[in-house]
Scaffold this motif. Structure first.
Motif, mmCIF file in Angstrom:
data_model
loop_
_atom_site.group_PDB
_atom_site.id
_atom_site.type_symbol
_atom_site.label_atom_id
_atom_site.label_comp_id
_atom_site.label_asym_id
_atom_site.label_seq_id
_atom_site.Cartn_x
_atom_site.Cartn_y
_atom_site.Cartn_z
ATOM 1 N N LYS A 145 11.465 -1.456 -6.582
ATOM 2 C CA LYS A 145 12.586 -1.516 -7.522
ATOM 3 C C LYS A 145 13.058 -0.123 -7.936
ATOM 4 O O LYS A 145 14.238 0.079 -8.220
ATOM 5 N N ALA A 146 12.137 0.846 -7.962
ATOM 6 C CA ALA A 146 12.520 2.200 -8.372
ATOM 7 C C ALA A 146 13.440 2.860 -7.357
ATOM 8 O O ALA A 146 14.376 3.562 -7.719
ATOM 9 N N THR A 174 2.410 -2.713 -8.599
ATOM 10 C CA THR A 174 2.735 -1.331 -8.238
ATOM 11 C C THR A 174 3.656 -1.288 -7.027
ATOM 12 O O THR A 174 4.627 -0.515 -6.988
ATOM 13 N N ASP A 183 7.068 -2.329 -8.204
ATOM 14 C CA ASP A 183 7.680 -1.272 -9.026
ATOM 15 C C ASP A 183 8.240 -0.173 -8.136
ATOM 16 O O ASP A 183 9.330 0.356 -8.397
ATOM 17 N N ASN A 184 7.501 0.192 -7.100
ATOM 18 C CA ASN A 184 7.985 1.230 -6.182
ATOM 19 C C ASN A 184 9.229 0.765 -5.433
ATOM 20 O O ASN A 184 10.144 1.549 -5.185
#
Length: 851
Positions: free
Chosen positions: A333-334, A327, A330-331
């Motif tokens: 990379k977002a 998580t 992912d944050n």
């Protein structure tokens, strides 16, 4: 007065405090004790200003509490404390953490307090080994000032808590789904950026430290409050995740999630790691996260037995670092820039990544994206067409000017008598003989024919440029303009009027072909985008003010080179040089520009310099403040003219006294003008290079972007006029350029080295060495004033090393000169190490190279 139990949270606006306020909201009457002018806690808590270092401040806060909430307090969660990563003792540990806690307890004795929770750290314990978890009874062995202050404060609490039940809450490293843990976020960022340090570790990578998710930490504290009446009056409690991921496991997992590859961490000796950290911190003026003192604790390992928390609170962590890392990644990379800001990292380093990823916008369905793109394309296309039509009408006059310039050029050939037989000055005849050139009459006539043909073509292409279907004709006139700059040199123009006429007309034709009208061939997307400040940058590197020094220095160089060219072509019989003497009755300048080195060129080399300066002026004026992304090709060629060719030309001037035996005063002045251009042009080159990298990452075709430009997501627009006022223009002009005292001193020492023939009587190889090294030091120091080129200063260290060695292997210097050279070498090495104070400007990912 509320009927809810009162809970006081010190440091309520902080990382854990604000989350705890939201967690406890609705169940308790919350009072946040925070520093004056600190960030306020969430609105669910009343903020009471307090200064823990002041007896008066603490007393006033409790008087306010008594008036509003009475004498009964359910719990005090004491989170406020001093913390830094310097590793050095600080009086603030004593005044805030220890003394502040004592003041709190002294005033709390006047209240009915059911619980006092002190936020401590598991680092008060001695490290353990893998497979041997610690519990609350494990040995105490704080290793640096922060946990030492916690141990001391825990002892003070036990001495002075009186009848107040106390909890010493020893927390693991707290993190969230965004990271928000300094050690963890730094480790992830190093791998994300693929830094060299991410591959190195000075301790045992099989060791590690436990973490604790913020939600689990808040849940544990909430349970402590809820069960306050059932707990021991003096409780020590460890909270953390029972599984400790090793440093290597975190490395490998992070790399796999970020880059999809295996990550092999190499162990380095502690001494080397300390030296590197010290060098970054003390010598290079960097602010590294890893400090030398941290290296000593790289082998420390902790893992927890949380049996007491399970038994007394029924608490079990719902999160784990292993499960949370996907998580967190992912944050990142977002939206890399937002993640970096959340973790108090330099978001400029990843601003381009966010742009390439679309700014972290939420995903949409393919159908929705297609509809959006079609609608946007249609709207932008209409706006672009309207803008182009307006621009064509506004600047159509420029093509008429070119038609007039073509007519001027045609008639000039006759007005200057280029087709007539004439008698020529001795200087022209001398040049003809020295260079074995064709007769002056023939050269004059062929240049006249060239001018007539060029003039007619300019008129033709100027007329064709009036039509929107013939944008190519503008570029055709640019080619003709370039030919006019070279033609008098190719034909060794005997006529001074014809040479200057071609030079001026050539520059004007280019100006009215593509500088005044909008340059054809730029992409619609690039033209319609208003972005002028690159993502992650704090200023625009392409404003008029930024380019003004380059244009001004280009003009100085052009005026000098034109004079030197006039002498080489035989238009004048002498050229001025106030300082240097030459040979055969010539001064230094005349000797240099008639030397064998100069004659190695098939055309006048000074004239070639004049063309280069003319092109630099034109290219400095070309395009708007977004040209770093709308004209990458032009910025590239501009950079080639200014930087590599500039350095080469400076090098040739440096070696003049070595090869030819004298200086050229005007050449030195022109070289200085060229040198000053370099630091003022480098930032634009960096921005352009970053734009191409970002565009490639976003899947854009490289060569199309290089020649046509494109839009740029994530940037901004400076707005306003670039030259609104002299003061604003000056401030903008020098952005990104600073002169630390180290570079200034290096330049002065470089100049002194160039004159050791006079000061120390050096001769031969030693004198030549000092001269070249001194000039190189000056050149490097001036280039390094551009912050984006600051690492170039390490060339000075190499020069210093040579100065130490050279006197012992080269002849021509006295012992005094030798020892002076060695001392200067040591000084230059020392001066090249510190980066020096830099400005507040940021350069996106290039910030990593401003070392």
């Amino acid at each position: 007065m509320s009927d809810l139990p009162v809970v006081i949270i010190t440091g309520s606006s902080g990382f854990i405090g604000s989350a705890l306020v939201r967690k406890l909201s609705g169940s308790f009457a919350l009072v946040g004790f925070d520093r004056i002018a600190s960030h306020a806690p969430p609105p669910q808590a009343e903020c009471v200003c307090i200064d823990l270092t002041s007896e008066v401040g603490v007393k006033g806060a409790f008087e306010r509490l008594r008036i509003a909430y009475g004498n009964r307090i359910a719990s005090v969660i004491h989170l406020a404390a001093y913390y830094d990563l310097s590793g050095e003792p600080s009086p603030l540990y004593e005044s805030i953490t220890v003394g502040g806690t004592e003041r709190l307890l002294a005033h709390l004795k006047d209240f009915e307090v059911e619980q006092f929770i002190f936020s401590s750290t598991l680092l008060v314990h001695a490290p353990t080994k893998p497979g041997h978890p610690i519990n609350e009874e494990a040995p105490i062995d704080p290793r640096w000032p922060y946990p030492m202050s916690k141990v001391e404060t825990e002892a003070k609490i036990r001495e002075r808590h009186g009848n107040i039940p106390i909890v010493s809450l020893r927390l693991a490293g707290v993190y969230t789904d965004e990271g928000r843990n300094a050690f963890l976020s730094q480790q992830i960022a190093r791998i994300y950026e693929r830094r060299l340090l991410s591959l190195l570790y000075p301790g045992d990578p099989a060791h590690g430290q436990p973490f604790l998710h913020l939600e689990d930490a808040c849940d544990g504290i909430a349970r402590l409050i809820e069960r306050r009446k059932d707990l021991p009056s003096d409780l020590v409690l460890l909270l953390g995740e029972p599984e400790t991921m090793s440093y290597d496991e975190v490395q490998r997992t992070t790399a796999k999630l970020l880059h999809g590859e295996e990550w092999h961490t190499k162990k380095v000796p502690k001494l080397m790691a300390k030296a590197g950290a010290w060098l970054e911190d003390e010598i290079l003026d960097e602010e590294p996260f890893i400090k030398p003192w941290m290296v000593d604790f790289a082998d420390d390992h902790y893992e927890l037995d949380i049996g007491r928390a399970r038994k007394l609170l029924g608490w079990q962590p719902r999160f784990s670092l292993r499960g949370s890392l996907p998580t967190i990644i992912d944050n990142l990379k977002a939206d890399p820039a937002r993640w970096y800001r959340e973790n108090k990292l330099n978001d400029a380093l990843v601003a381009g990544d966010a742009a390439a990823l679309g700014g972290g916008q939420p995903e949409k369905s393919p159908e929705a994206r297609m509809v959006e793109q079609v609608a946007l394309q249609q709207r932008v296309s209409r706006e672009h067409e309207n803008m182009m039509e307006s621009e064509r009408h506004t600047t159509r006059w420029a093509h008429f000017v070119n038609i007039a310039l073509g007519a001027w050029l045609v008639t000039s050939a006759f007005a200057f008598g280029l087709f007539e037989h004439a008698s020529f000055d001795f200087a022209i005849l001398q040049v003809t003989e020295d260079r074995s050139l064709a007769p002056p009459d023939w050269r004059s006539a062929i240049l006249g024919r060239s001018d007539v043909i060029a003039g007619l073509l300019i008129m033709l292409f100027g007329a064709l440029s009036l039509s929107r279907r013939s944008n190519w004709a503008q570029w055709a006139n640019v080619v003709i303009g370039l030919w006019l700059l070279f033609a008098p040199l190719v034909f060794w123009a005997p006529s001074a009027a014809a040479y200057n006429n071609d030079l001026i007309v050539g520059m004007l034709v280019i100006t009215f072909a593509v500088l005044v009208p909008m340059m054809p061939g730029m992409s619609m997307e690039g033209m319609m985008d208003s972005t002028s400040v690159p993502p992650g940058w704090t200023y625009c590197p392409s404003t008029s003010a930024q380019r003004l020094p380059v244009a001004a220095m280009g003009l100085v160089g052009l005026l000098i080179a034109r004079q030197l060219t006039a002498y080489q072509l035989g238009h004048v019989q002498a050229v001025w040089d106030p300082f240097f003497g030459g040979v055969g009755g010539l001064n230094g300048t005349e000797t240099i520009i008639t030397s064998d080195v100069s004659k190695a060129w098939p055309i006048p080399d000074a004239g070639l310099g004049a063309v280069a300066y003319a092109l630099e002026i034109l290219m400095a004026c070309m395009g708007g403040r977004a040209r770093w992304r709308t004209m990458p090709w032009m910025v590239t060629f501009f950079g080639i003219l200014v930087v590599p060719l500039g350095v080469i030309s400076i090098y040739f001037i440096i070696i003049q006294p070595i090869i030819i035996g004298t200086w050229c005063a005007l050449c030195l002045l022109a070289a200085l003008a060229m040198l000053v251009m370099i630091p003022f042009s480098l930032d634009e080159l960096i921005a352009m290079g970053q734009f191409l990298v970002w565009s490639r990452r976003a899947g854009k075709p490289f060569w199309r972007t290089f020649f046509l430009g494109d839009a740029m997501l994530g940037g901004s627009d400076v707005g306003g006029h670039d030259l609104a006022s002299p003061k604003a223009a000056l401030a903008d002009m020098i952005r990104g350029v600073t002169l630390p005292w180290t570079l200034a001193t290096s330049a002065i020492l470089g100049v002194s080295l160039m004159f050791t023939r006079l000061t120390f009587g050096t001769a031969g190889a030693m004198a030549d060495s000092d001269h070249v090294v001194g000039a190189l030091v000056v050149t490097t120091a001036i280039i390094a004033t551009a912050e984006v080129a600051r690492p170039v200063r390490f060339v000075i260290a190499g020069c210093g090393l040579w100065l130490i060695v050279a006197p012992w292997i080269l002849a021509g210097g006295s012992s005094t000169a030798a020892w002076t050279s060695a001392v200067l070498g040591v000084i230059l090495i020392a001066l090249s190490a510190p980066r020096g104070k830099r400005s507040r400007e940021h350069y996106a990912s290039w910030d990593d190279y401003v070392v």
